[in-house]
Design an enzyme around this catalytic site. Sequence first.
Site, PDB file in Angstrom:
ATOM      1  CE  LYS A   1      27.387 -35.406  -3.308  1.00 29.64           C
ATOM      2  NZ  LYS A   1      27.133 -34.064  -2.824  1.00 29.64           N
TER       3      LYS A   1
ATOM      4  CD  GLU B   1      26.913 -34.637 -19.060  1.00 27.18           C
ATOM      5  OE1 GLU B   1      26.477 -35.375 -18.131  1.00 27.18           O
ATOM      6  OE2 GLU B   1      26.398 -33.556 -19.358  1.00 27.18           O
TER       7      GLU B   1
ATOM      8  NE  ARG C   1      28.332 -25.215  -5.748  1.00 29.64           N
ATOM      9  CZ  ARG C   1      27.185 -25.876  -5.682  1.00 29.64           C
ATOM     10  NH1 ARG C   1      27.016 -27.001  -6.358  1.00 29.64           N
ATOM     11  NH2 ARG C   1      26.188 -25.422  -4.943  1.00 29.64           N
TER      12      ARG C   1
ATOM     13  CD  GLU D   1      27.017 -26.736  -9.946  1.00 33.53           C
ATOM     14  OE1 GLU D   1      27.654 -27.351  -9.088  1.00 33.53           O
ATOM     15  OE2 GLU D   1      26.852 -27.174 -11.098  1.00 33.53           O
TER      16      GLU D   1
ATOM     17  CG  HIS E   1      49.051  -8.633 -24.876  1.00 30.04           C
ATOM     18  ND1 HIS E   1      49.655  -7.608 -25.572  1.00 30.04           N
ATOM     19  CD2 HIS E   1      49.856  -8.894 -23.812  1.00 30.04           C
ATOM     20  CE1 HIS E   1      50.798  -7.295 -24.973  1.00 30.04           C
ATOM     21  NE2 HIS E   1      50.935  -8.049 -23.899  1.00 30.04           N
TER      22      HIS E   1
ATOM     23  CE  LYS F   1      22.731 -32.608 -14.226  1.00 24.62           C
ATOM     24  NZ  LYS F   1      22.969 -33.131 -12.873  1.00 24.62           N
TER      25      LYS F   1
END
Length: 561
Positions: free
Chosen positions: A211, A217, A284, A369, A400, A524
């Site tokens: 965005k 990253e 998101r 978030e 399980h 950050k």
Amino acid sequence: MSTPSSTPTDATTTEAWGRLQQLADRKVDLRQAFDADPQRAERFSHDAADLFVDLSKNLVDDEVLAALVDLAGQVGLTQRRDAMFAGERINVTEDRAVLHTALRDPEGVRVEVGGEDVVPVVHEVLDKVYAFAEKVRSGEWVGVTGKRITTVVNIGIGGSDLGPVMVYEALKPYVQPGLSARFVSNIDPTDVAEKTRDLDPEQTLFIVASKTFTTLETLTNARLCRSWLLDGLRASGAIADGDDAASEAIAKHFVAVSTALDKVADFGIDPENAFGFWDWVGGRYSVGSAIGTSVVVAIGPENFTAFLAGMHAMDRHFVESDLAENVPALMGLLNVWYVNFHDAQTHAVLPYAQYLHRFPAYLQQMTMESNGKSVRYDGSPVTTDTGEVFWGEPGTNGQHAFYQLIHQGTRLIPADFIAVATPANPLKDGDADVHELFLANFFAQTAALAFGKTADEVRAEGTDEAIVPARVFSGNRPTTSIMAPALTPSVLGQLIALYEHITFTQGVVWGIDSFDQWGVELGKQLAKQVTPAVGGDESAIAEQDASTQSLVRWYRAHREG
Ligand code: F6P
């Protein structure tokens, strides 16, 4: 339409909140409730688009539900919902409209931001994405050496990764044969290394999805992938050395999705090959925007259109249904009931559909978030607990692993169970329909959680008295069952929008801004500040706190290679 108030109503001061506090003291007993009311399952089940949602195994009765609906009324849920859909700037800390719902509005609907209708531009970008995807799917778009693209690699993180990867995994049966997608997100170099290791650069297309186009990253991974591409093409002699050949290769193998098209150009990607979106789409909440380009390439425009239509169908349900029948509102209110009146700290989402294996991870960003906040949207402290921890794994794997704690642990863990009637892979084990064996578990688990097993029932099975207590199931553990006809693109869209509106509902009750994410910023910033220390800069190391210094020194002493 009324304007949202600039000060949230404090839910804890409402009449309905007081009533809920009293109602919470007299626990609903699910065994008794079902015995007393043969219509309970029917009365507490609702349709929402194609979803059938059974709320009857929640710890509620008519009075509790009525009080929850009243609470929604008293905090102004419908006004705030309408303000969101109308493009008001309800994301106050970022001063933005919140219009992921406009991404799935059909042409002709009018939604204004700053006096401008955004729906035409949404469709303009969608058409551009669709045209691009068709070219890749048909083989018209080829790599720099003329070979067909067989793998699309989406490079993004958070909302620019979790949505696309979840949808791609969920809709695998709709992926065009001969095409596949991969998703690089982590700045751990292993992610790029593993995801590119066996790829042919001549047949790989990268989609850089960000965005902001500033995310460390994503930009780092995009540069790594660019080097991998150019090194690979040069090593095989597919392209010559030099900038011109590199630019030509990048133009054929890199496209971008961003709100910051100028930054895309700076990276070296031709803005012609970039797809835009807008600041009124939260990361998101962006999978229905051009951020879904990797998915469009994989499943095709027709299926993506059906996916958006599914989201839209749930949007209409949320807008048009009375609160007493409104599934996202009711599920959000039930979450408030458990968090604020039953001290629930987590919420499990358990899809009985293998293709939904990334759905809980996707919901973690959407819910946590959004609602992991300690101040309200006017800056005042929250007056009650907010966002619970969402988690989950597909059934039956979870059974399980961690269901023991849900069945017999000391904590209340509300859980959503999700299943589809018609499987994508209808396999048989001899005469047995394996999907039915699977669904038997889905049905059984919610019954076991609701109704448990008493000590007398355990004894009646001939159990040794000494271990009777260990084999008792208290029951009364709340679940919601969500069923859909099949995991189609439309149904997946409905499920996503359902949870978006559940999250929104909770945020409204808590009076928070569910659309900012300032809590991710400090880490950050510190990572930037600590980077020179990690590289061995002594003065930077000296500036760190004692623990960080010690950890960095340990790292530097043990790093090999
Ligand atoms: O760090 C959080 C966040 O801002 C998310 O909200 C967002 O989805 C993600 O980073 C990625 O951001 P971008 O799409 O701008 O790269």
